[in-house]
Design a protein around this motif. Structure first.
Motif, PDB file in Angstrom:
ATOM      1  N   ALA A  28      -7.870 -22.104  -8.818  1.00 35.29           N
ATOM      2  CA  ALA A  28      -8.453 -21.936 -10.150  1.00 35.29           C
ATOM      3  C   ALA A  28      -7.973 -23.052 -11.074  1.00 35.29           C
ATOM      4  CB  ALA A  28      -8.084 -20.569 -10.726  1.00 35.29           C
ATOM      5  N   LEU A  49      -9.879 -26.248 -10.195  1.00 33.83           N
ATOM      6  CA  LEU A  49     -11.249 -26.190 -10.709  1.00 33.83           C
ATOM      7  C   LEU A  49     -11.267 -26.437 -12.213  1.00 33.83           C
ATOM      8  CD1 LEU A  49     -14.264 -25.705 -10.265  1.00 33.83           C
ATOM      9  CD2 LEU A  49     -13.818 -23.255 -10.539  1.00 33.83           C
ATOM     10  N   ALA A  50     -10.321 -25.862 -12.931  1.00 38.53           N
ATOM     11  CA  ALA A  50     -10.246 -26.075 -14.381  1.00 38.53           C
ATOM     12  C   ALA A  50      -9.974 -27.553 -14.690  1.00 38.53           C
ATOM     13  CB  ALA A  50      -9.166 -25.192 -15.000  1.00 38.53           C
ATOM     14  N   ASN A  61     -13.243 -29.429 -14.083  1.00 33.71           N
ATOM     15  CA  ASN A  61     -14.170 -29.139 -15.175  1.00 33.71           C
ATOM     16  C   ASN A  61     -13.770 -29.893 -16.444  1.00 33.71           C
ATOM     17  OD1 ASN A  61     -15.883 -27.480 -13.705  1.00 33.71           O
ATOM     18  ND2 ASN A  61     -14.823 -25.610 -14.282  1.00 33.71           N
ATOM     19  N   ILE A  88     -13.735 -25.667 -21.489  1.00 33.82           N
ATOM     20  CA  ILE A  88     -13.360 -25.477 -20.080  1.00 33.82           C
ATOM     21  C   ILE A  88     -13.769 -24.077 -19.628  1.00 33.82           C
ATOM     22  CG2 ILE A  88     -11.413 -25.335 -18.469  1.00 33.82           C
ATOM     23  CD1 ILE A  88     -10.066 -27.520 -20.267  1.00 33.82           C
ATOM     24  N   TYR A  89     -13.597 -23.087 -20.502  1.00 32.53           N
ATOM     25  CA  TYR A  89     -14.026 -21.732 -20.166  1.00 32.53           C
ATOM     26  C   TYR A  89     -15.543 -21.673 -20.009  1.00 32.53           C
ATOM     27  CZ  TYR A  89     -14.882 -16.780 -20.177  1.00 32.53           C
ATOM     28  OH  TYR A  89     -15.323 -15.530 -19.810  1.00 32.53           O
ATOM     29  N   HIS A 147     -16.325 -22.794 -16.688  1.00 30.64           N
ATOM     30  CA  HIS A 147     -15.982 -21.749 -15.724  1.00 30.64           C
ATOM     31  C   HIS A 147     -17.082 -20.685 -15.697  1.00 30.64           C
ATOM     32  CE1 HIS A 147     -13.738 -18.609 -13.657  1.00 30.64           C
ATOM     33  NE2 HIS A 147     -14.042 -17.805 -14.650  1.00 30.64           N
ATOM     34  N   GLY A 190     -20.582 -22.733 -14.890  1.00 31.66           N
ATOM     35  CA  GLY A 190     -20.538 -23.823 -13.926  1.00 31.66           C
ATOM     36  C   GLY A 190     -20.643 -25.142 -14.675  1.00 31.66           C
ATOM     37  N   SER A 191     -20.235 -26.229 -14.047  1.00 33.77           N
ATOM     38  CA  SER A 191     -20.227 -27.507 -14.761  1.00 33.77           C
ATOM     39  C   SER A 191     -21.636 -27.957 -15.137  1.00 33.77           C
ATOM     40  CB  SER A 191     -19.508 -28.589 -13.950  1.00 33.77           C
ATOM     41  OG  SER A 191     -20.139 -28.779 -12.703  1.00 33.77           O
TER      42      SER A 191
END
Length: 93
Positions: free
Chosen positions: A9, A12-13, A16, A33-34, A37, A40-41
Motif C-alpha cells: 500500500a 502504491l501511494a 500515485n 493521493i487518496y 487510491h 485509481g491513477s
C-alpha cells in the motif's frame, strides 16, 4: 500477511504521488493521493483535468458513482467534480 499489505500500500501511494506530481507540476497533497487510491491513477487524472468545469462527477464516473453513491451524490443531487474532489480530500485531513 499484514506487513506485506502495508508495504505494498505504501509503494502504491508513492507511485500515485509521483504520477500526480508529474501531472500537476507540484507535489501531491495527501487528499490527492487518496483520490488516486479511490479512483485509481487514471480516474484521478480525469478528475483533476475536469476540476473547475462544473460538470457532475457522476457523468464522468458512472460506474464509480453507482457503486459509491454517497460520494457522488448529496442525497439525490449529483455532486460536481469540485465537490467530489473536496469531499475525498477531506477524508484524510
Amino acid at each position: 500477511n499484514p506487513e506485506a499489505q502495508r508495504v505494498m500500500a505504501g509503494k502504491l501511494a508513492e507511485e500515485n504521488a509521483k504520477s500526480i506530481a508529474s501531472l500537476l507540476g507540484r507535489p501531491a497533497t495527501d487528499g490527492e493521493i487518496y483520490i488516486a487510491h479511490f479512483l485509481g491513477s487514471g480516474g484521478a487524472k480525469k478528475l483533476f483535468e475536469n476540476y473547475g468545469s462544473k460538470k457532475f462527477a457522476s457523468s464522468i464516473f458512472p460506474k464509480e458513482a453507482k457503486a459509491n453513491s454517497s460520494i457522488f451524490f448529496d442525497k439525490l443531487r449529483p455532486r460536481t467534480v469540485e465537490e467530489v474532489y473536496e469531499l475525498l480530500s477531506k477524508k484524510v485531513a
